[in-house]
Write a protein that holds these residues in place. Structure first.
Motif, PDB file in Angstrom:
ATOM      1  N   LEU A   8       0.811  -1.211   0.000  1.00 15.38           N
ATOM      2  CA  LEU A   8       0.000   0.000   0.000  1.00 15.38           C
ATOM      3  C   LEU A   8       0.844   1.262   0.000  1.00 15.38           C
ATOM      4  N   GLY A   9       2.122   1.152   0.270  1.00 15.52           N
ATOM      5  CA  GLY A   9       3.020   2.293   0.161  1.00 15.52           C
ATOM      6  C   GLY A   9       2.753   3.431   1.124  1.00 15.52           C
ATOM      7  N   GLY A  10       2.268   3.144   2.320  1.00 14.95           N
ATOM      8  CA  GLY A  10       2.102   4.184   3.324  1.00 14.95           C
ATOM      9  C   GLY A  10       0.755   4.866   3.341  1.00 14.95           C
ATOM     10  N   SER A  11      -0.122   4.524   2.404  1.00 14.33           N
ATOM     11  CA  SER A  11      -1.475   5.088   2.462  1.00 14.33           C
ATOM     12  C   SER A  11      -2.482   3.998   2.133  1.00 14.33           C
ATOM     13  N   VAL A  12      -3.663   4.142   2.691  1.00 15.85           N
ATOM     14  CA  VAL A  12      -4.702   3.140   2.473  1.00 15.85           C
ATOM     15  C   VAL A  12      -6.040   3.854   2.272  1.00 15.85           C
ATOM     16  N   GLN A  13      -6.735   3.446   1.227  1.00 15.75           N
ATOM     17  CA  GLN A  13      -8.074   3.957   0.942  1.00 15.75           C
ATOM     18  C   GLN A  13      -9.049   2.953   1.548  1.00 15.75           C
ATOM     19  N   VAL A  14      -9.947   3.422   2.394  1.00 15.98           N
ATOM     20  CA  VAL A  14     -10.784   2.545   3.204  1.00 15.98           C
ATOM     21  C   VAL A  14     -12.258   2.708   2.850  1.00 15.98           C
ATOM     22  N   ARG A  15     -12.924   1.596   2.640  1.00 15.49           N
ATOM     23  CA  ARG A  15     -14.376   1.581   2.454  1.00 15.49           C
ATOM     24  C   ARG A  15     -14.978   0.968   3.705  1.00 15.49           C
ATOM     25  N   HIS A  16     -15.862   1.699   4.368  1.00 19.75           N
ATOM     26  CA  HIS A  16     -16.534   1.177   5.558  1.00 19.75           C
ATOM     27  C   HIS A  16     -17.776   0.393   5.140  1.00 19.75           C
ATOM     28  N   VAL A  17     -17.984  -0.776   5.763  1.00 21.14           N
ATOM     29  CA  VAL A  17     -19.175  -1.596   5.517  1.00 21.14           C
ATOM     30  C   VAL A  17     -19.804  -1.931   6.869  1.00 21.14           C
ATOM     31  N   ASP A  18     -21.051  -1.531   7.051  1.00 21.84           N
ATOM     32  CA  ASP A  18     -21.810  -1.888   8.245  1.00 21.84           C
ATOM     33  C   ASP A  18     -22.565  -3.173   7.915  1.00 21.84           C
ATOM     34  N   ALA A  19     -22.136  -4.287   8.496  1.00 26.23           N
ATOM     35  CA  ALA A  19     -22.731  -5.587   8.179  1.00 26.23           C
ATOM     36  C   ALA A  19     -23.875  -5.956   9.119  1.00 26.23           C
ATOM     37  N   GLY A  20     -24.245  -5.036  10.018  1.00 27.56           N
ATOM     38  CA  GLY A  20     -25.351  -5.305  10.934  1.00 27.56           C
ATOM     39  C   GLY A  20     -25.088  -4.820  12.338  1.00 27.56           C
ATOM     40  N   SER A  21     -24.352  -3.737  12.477  1.00 27.82           N
ATOM     41  CA  SER A  21     -23.946  -3.273  13.803  1.00 27.82           C
ATOM     42  C   SER A  21     -25.035  -2.481  14.511  1.00 27.82           C
ATOM     43  N   CYS A  22     -24.770  -2.160  15.771  1.00 30.37           N
ATOM     44  CA  CYS A  22     -25.677  -1.325  16.575  1.00 30.37           C
ATOM     45  C   CYS A  22     -25.366   0.155  16.383  1.00 30.37           C
ATOM     46  N   ASN A  23     -24.347   0.477  15.616  1.00 29.07           N
ATOM     47  CA  ASN A  23     -23.857   1.819  15.287  1.00 29.07           C
ATOM     48  C   ASN A  23     -22.906   2.409  16.321  1.00 29.07           C
ATOM     49  N   GLY A  24     -22.577   1.667  17.369  1.00 26.56           N
ATOM     50  CA  GLY A  24     -21.586   2.147  18.323  1.00 26.56           C
ATOM     51  C   GLY A  24     -20.222   2.286  17.676  1.00 26.56           C
ATOM     52  N   CYS A  25     -19.850   1.311  16.856  1.00 29.55           N
ATOM     53  CA  CYS A  25     -18.549   1.355  16.183  1.00 29.55           C
ATOM     54  C   CYS A  25     -18.501   2.488  15.155  1.00 29.55           C
ATOM     55  N   GLU A  26     -19.631   2.779  14.523  1.00 31.46           N
ATOM     56  CA  GLU A  26     -19.669   3.852  13.533  1.00 31.46           C
ATOM     57  C   GLU A  26     -19.392   5.203  14.176  1.00 31.46           C
ATOM     58  N   VAL A  27     -19.912   5.403  15.384  1.00 32.00           N
ATOM     59  CA  VAL A  27     -19.651   6.650  16.114  1.00 32.00           C
ATOM     60  C   VAL A  27     -18.153   6.785  16.367  1.00 32.00           C
ATOM     61  N   GLU A  28     -17.514   5.687  16.767  1.00 29.34           N
ATOM     62  CA  GLU A  28     -16.081   5.727  17.065  1.00 29.34           C
ATOM     63  C   GLU A  28     -15.248   5.876  15.793  1.00 29.34           C
ATOM     64  N   ILE A  29     -15.690   5.283  14.681  1.00 26.18           N
ATOM     65  CA  ILE A  29     -14.991   5.472  13.401  1.00 26.18           C
ATOM     66  C   ILE A  29     -15.082   6.940  12.995  1.00 26.18           C
ATOM     67  N   TYR A  37      -8.625  12.872  16.429  1.00 27.21           N
ATOM     68  CA  TYR A  37      -7.759  11.701  16.205  1.00 27.21           C
ATOM     69  C   TYR A  37      -7.172  11.680  14.802  1.00 27.21           C
ATOM     70  N   ASP A  38      -7.852  12.254  13.820  1.00 29.97           N
ATOM     71  CA  ASP A  38      -7.355  12.526  12.473  1.00 29.97           C
ATOM     72  C   ASP A  38      -6.570  11.370  11.837  1.00 29.97           C
ATOM     73  N   ALA A  39      -7.262  10.269  11.572  1.00 29.30           N
ATOM     74  CA  ALA A  39      -6.616   9.103  10.961  1.00 29.30           C
ATOM     75  C   ALA A  39      -5.991   9.421   9.609  1.00 29.30           C
ATOM     76  N   GLU A  40      -6.471  10.461   8.948  1.00 28.87           N
ATOM     77  CA  GLU A  40      -5.914  10.808   7.633  1.00 28.87           C
ATOM     78  C   GLU A  40      -4.458  11.232   7.715  1.00 28.87           C
TER      79      GLU A  40
END
Length: 136
Positions: A8-29, A37-40
């Motif tokens: 990946l050479g130091g960068s990664v393009q990310v696609r988020h997929v919610d497969a059936g969550s309660c949305n708690g993880c989405e808030v943290e993402i 936190y600025d993951a970019e």
């Protein structure tokens, strides 16, 4: 570092997929990619299409209705592709283990390269996982 992350050479393009969550993880993402936190800054960027992605960030246990769409999303992601299971539900179905509407954990449907523990995982843990992908 997961296999394929070096390509990946130091960068990664990310696609988020919610497969059936309660949305708690989405808030943290959302927090992980927000200004605090600025993951970019570590080379991780959210994209809108799996065709533009290097990695899938999958949350929630996989419901029976989401198993086929998750497989199709995985197949639409160009190789080398990585899959990150975010949260306890994605890792092992968490609180939903044994529920009748589940196909299983993410690893039961597509291969998983990295797991991030927590219910939900803290933004710092998500950023740490993404840094393992970028090597930064």
């Amino acid at each position: 570092m997961p296999a394929g992350a070096a390509a990946l050479g130091g960068s990664v393009q990310v696609r988020h997929v919610d497969a059936g969550s309660c949305n708690g993880c989405e808030v943290e993402i959302g927090s992980a990619f927000g200004p605090v936190y600025d993951a970019e800054r570590y080379g991780a960027r959210l994209v809108a299409s799996p065709r533009h992605a290097d990695a899938l960030l999958v949350t929630g246990p996989v419901t029976r209705n989401m198993a086929a769409p998750l497989r199709r999303t995985y197949e639409a992601t160009p190789a080398p592709r990585l899959v990150v299971a975010v949260g306890d539900c994605a890792r092992n179905c968490g609180a939903f283990a044994g529920a009748y509407g589940l196909a299983g954990a993410v690893s039961d449907v597509v291969p998983v390269d990295l797991e991030i523990a927590g219910c939900p995982p803290r933004p710092e843990a998500i950023v740490e996982g993404l840094r393992k992908l970028t090597g930064r």
